[in-house]
Design an enzyme around this catalytic site. Sequence first.
Site, mmCIF file in Angstrom:
data_model
loop_
_atom_site.group_PDB
_atom_site.id
_atom_site.type_symbol
_atom_site.label_atom_id
_atom_site.label_comp_id
_atom_site.label_asym_id
_atom_site.label_seq_id
_atom_site.Cartn_x
_atom_site.Cartn_y
_atom_site.Cartn_z
ATOM 1 N N ASP A 103 -14.580 -53.832 18.234
ATOM 2 C CA ASP A 103 -15.422 -52.973 17.397
ATOM 3 C C ASP A 103 -16.652 -52.467 18.145
ATOM 4 O O ASP A 103 -16.783 -52.647 19.354
ATOM 5 C CB ASP A 103 -15.837 -53.717 16.123
ATOM 6 C CG ASP A 103 -16.831 -54.818 16.409
ATOM 7 O OD1 ASP A 103 -16.755 -55.412 17.498
ATOM 8 O OD2 ASP A 103 -17.696 -55.085 15.549
ATOM 9 N N ASP A 132 -17.584 -57.798 19.017
ATOM 10 C CA ASP A 132 -17.310 -59.155 18.539
ATOM 11 C C ASP A 132 -16.036 -59.260 17.701
ATOM 12 O O ASP A 132 -15.548 -60.351 17.464
ATOM 13 C CB ASP A 132 -18.525 -59.761 17.802
ATOM 14 C CG ASP A 132 -18.992 -58.930 16.632
ATOM 15 O OD1 ASP A 132 -18.388 -57.868 16.367
ATOM 16 O OD2 ASP A 132 -19.979 -59.329 15.971
ATOM 17 N N ARG A 133 -15.509 -58.117 17.247
ATOM 18 C CA ARG A 133 -14.264 -58.174 16.458
ATOM 19 C C ARG A 133 -13.050 -57.918 17.331
ATOM 20 O O ARG A 133 -13.174 -57.361 18.422
ATOM 21 C CB ARG A 133 -14.286 -57.117 15.358
ATOM 22 C CG ARG A 133 -15.334 -57.374 14.325
ATOM 23 C CD ARG A 133 -15.212 -56.414 13.168
ATOM 24 N NE ARG A 133 -16.153 -56.809 12.131
ATOM 25 C CZ ARG A 133 -16.062 -56.476 10.862
ATOM 26 N NH1 ARG A 133 -15.078 -55.697 10.455
ATOM 27 N NH2 ARG A 133 -16.949 -56.892 9.992
ATOM 28 N N LYS A 155 -18.701 -64.361 17.273
ATOM 29 C CA LYS A 155 -17.285 -64.084 17.436
ATOM 30 C C LYS A 155 -17.143 -63.193 18.659
ATOM 31 O O LYS A 155 -18.109 -62.569 19.088
ATOM 32 C CB LYS A 155 -16.706 -63.458 16.180
ATOM 33 C CG LYS A 155 -17.418 -62.223 15.676
ATOM 34 C CD LYS A 155 -16.828 -61.834 14.325
ATOM 35 C CE LYS A 155 -17.492 -60.599 13.761
ATOM 36 N NZ LYS A 155 -18.454 -60.907 12.701
ATOM 37 N N SER A 184 -22.672 -53.181 14.360
ATOM 38 C CA SER A 184 -21.300 -53.679 14.489
ATOM 39 C C SER A 184 -20.247 -52.582 14.361
ATOM 40 O O SER A 184 -20.228 -51.643 15.124
ATOM 41 C CB SER A 184 -21.092 -54.794 13.471
ATOM 42 O OG SER A 184 -19.836 -55.381 13.633
ATOM 43 N N HIS A 185 -19.419 -52.698 13.337
ATOM 44 C CA HIS A 185 -18.276 -51.803 13.160
ATOM 45 C C HIS A 185 -18.638 -50.572 12.345
ATOM 46 O O HIS A 185 -17.768 -49.752 12.069
ATOM 47 C CB HIS A 185 -17.170 -52.573 12.456
ATOM 48 C CG HIS A 185 -17.685 -53.249 11.217
ATOM 49 N ND1 HIS A 185 -18.483 -54.370 11.278
ATOM 50 C CD2 HIS A 185 -17.580 -52.929 9.920
ATOM 51 C CE1 HIS A 185 -18.834 -54.722 10.057
ATOM 52 N NE2 HIS A 185 -18.299 -53.857 9.206
ATOM 53 N N ASP A 228 -19.717 -53.418 18.600
ATOM 54 C CA ASP A 228 -20.511 -54.307 19.450
ATOM 55 C C ASP A 228 -19.678 -55.388 20.131
ATOM 56 O O ASP A 228 -20.229 -56.306 20.742
ATOM 57 C CB ASP A 228 -21.637 -54.950 18.636
ATOM 58 C CG ASP A 228 -21.113 -55.816 17.506
ATOM 59 O OD1 ASP A 228 -20.026 -55.503 16.974
ATOM 60 O OD2 ASP A 228 -21.768 -56.814 17.155
#
Length: 537
Positions: free
Chosen positions: A275, A279-280, A374, A112-113, A277
Site C-alpha cells: 500500500d 505496511d500492507r 505490519k 497509508s492506503h 506506506d
Amino acid sequence: MFELVPTKPFDGQKPGTSGLRKKVTVFQQPHYAENFIQSIFDSLEGFAGKTLVIGGDGRYYNSHIVQIAIRMAAANGFGRVIVGQGGLLSTPAASHLIRKNAAFGGIILSASHNPGGPDGDFGIKYNASNGGPAPEKITDAIFAKTKTISTYKTLDTQDIDINKIGEIELANIIVEVVDPVSDYAALMQTLFDFDAIGDLFKSGFKMKFDGMGAITGPYANRIFEDILGAKNVVMNGVPLPDFGGHHPDPNLVHAKELCDLILSSSGPDFGAASDGDGDRNLIIGRNMYVTPSDSLAIIAANAQLAPAYAAGIAGVARSMPTSCAADLVAKKLGVPSFETPTGWKFFGNLLDAGMATVCGEESFGTGSNHVREKDGVWAVLMWLNILAKRRESVEKIVKSHWLEYGRNFYTRHDYEEVDLARANDLMNNLRKSLSGFVGKNGIKTADDFSYRDPVDRSFTEGQGIRLVYENGSRIIYRLSGTGTAGATLRVYIEKYEADVAKHNIETQAALADLIGQANSIAAIQANTGRAAPTVIT
Ligand code: G1P
Ligand code: ZN
C-alpha cells in the site's frame, strides 16, 4: 534562530486507528501540522539530545511537512534526526530505523492506503522507541495537548537539502540523511533464506509486484530484482505524490490490474502488492487469491521454514475481526493465540514481551517481531521463502492448509462515506439490542468487544459489535477509525467449513446466508441508504 510561534487549538486533532489523518486541505491550514507535531513533543519526556527518525510515504505534502518536522525537532531539543533520502521511508523501514538506532521515537508521514494528491489525504503518526505506533496512553495525551496548545517551537531557517545522503549540521542538531532501503534490505536478509528464494527465481518462477505508485517501488526493485535476481517483477514502481492516480490499497478492487494478470491460468506464478506506506500486503497465486486471514494462518503454520523463525514461534496475535484460522494453527502448534482490537498498536506489547511472534489483521496486514509495524515486503518475502522451500504452487499450499485445518470463509463489506450520524445510530441501535440477539438464528453470544492488555493491563472498549454463532460463524460491525470523510461501516463475516467437498464454493456464495442476516440485523440498507457495499474484500 529559535522561534516561539503563537497559535490556537484546532478541533478534531484526535489520532485515530493509526495517527492523525485528514484531507491535505485540512493540513494546509496555517499552523495545523505544527500544532499536532508540537503536541506530540509536549506529550513526551526525556528526549533532549536524543534521536528522532522522520520519513514518509512520499505522498503530496510529504516533502513540505518533513522540513517542518525537522525544524521543530531541532527547536524542541532533539540531538539528531535520521531522515530518509528525499523524505521517504516506508512505515516498516521507519520502525526498523528507530529500533536499529535506539532512537527515542519517530514521526511517520502517511495516510497509508488512502488516496494522495492535493485533494487526497495526509497523515502524521508518532512511533515510540520500540518502533511501534504510540500506545493509547500517548495518543490520548497528544489529543489533550492539541486542545490547549498556545505556542510551538521552530527554527527560522531555510529548507535543508535532504536529497543527498550524509550528515548536515543544523543549529544544535545533526540531520543524517539515509538511504531508505539499505538497512531494511539488510534486515530482510537476516530473516529469510535469500539463496533458496534466488534459486526459485532461477528455476523459472515468475512473479509480479505492484508498488501502486507508492513507497514500496524502490524496496521491491532493490530486494526482488537487484538482490534476488528476479526479472521484470515490479510494476508501478516509482513513488509519486499522487501515486499516479492509484488508490494505493492492495486489494482485489484497487490492485485489479495485477489480480487480473495473476488470476488467470497462464499468468505468473505469484503476485503481490503493497500500500501507500508499505505496511500492507496482497498475496495472490495463479488462480488463487489468498485472504489476509488465511495468509496469517499459513505464515504461522510455515514460519519455521524461514531461518529467523526456525526455532518456532512463541504465539500468534490477530485483530478481533480477523478470521479465526490462525487460532487453529496456534492450537496445533501448542502456542497461545491473542485476539486484540483493530490497529497494529495493540500488538506492540505482545511482541515486546515475546508472547507473540507473528501478527496479522484481515485488512491486508501481516508482520512479526522483526519490527513493530505490519510489513508488506516482509509478508511477500515470507511467502517467497515458503514457496522456495515447499516448491508447490500457492494454490496447492492454500488448499492443503484447508484440508488440514478446515476453511474459514471470510469477507468484509465496507460502506464508505456514510452519513456519520446515521452510522452512529446504526451502531448504537446494535449496542442496545445485544442481549436480544442471543438465542436467535443460532447466535450464541453478542457483545461489544473490549480488551484487557495482558502485559500492561490497559483496558480498551467499544471495539466492535460481535455476534458469534453456535457453529463458530461470526458477524462483526465496526466503524472505521482511519477515514477522513463521513463514516465507513465495516461488516466482517466469517464461517468455518470443515468439509473439504465444500471448500471450493465461491466466497460470497458460501457466506450468502450470513451476509443476508448481517444486512437485516443492522437494517443496513435503511440505515445507510445504500443498496450494496462500496468495497467487498
Ligand atoms: C484500518 C484497518 C485496520 C488497520 C488500519 C491501519 O483501520 O481496518 O485493521 O490497522 O486501517 O492500516 P480502520 O479504518 O478499520 O479503523
Ligand atoms: Zn499502510
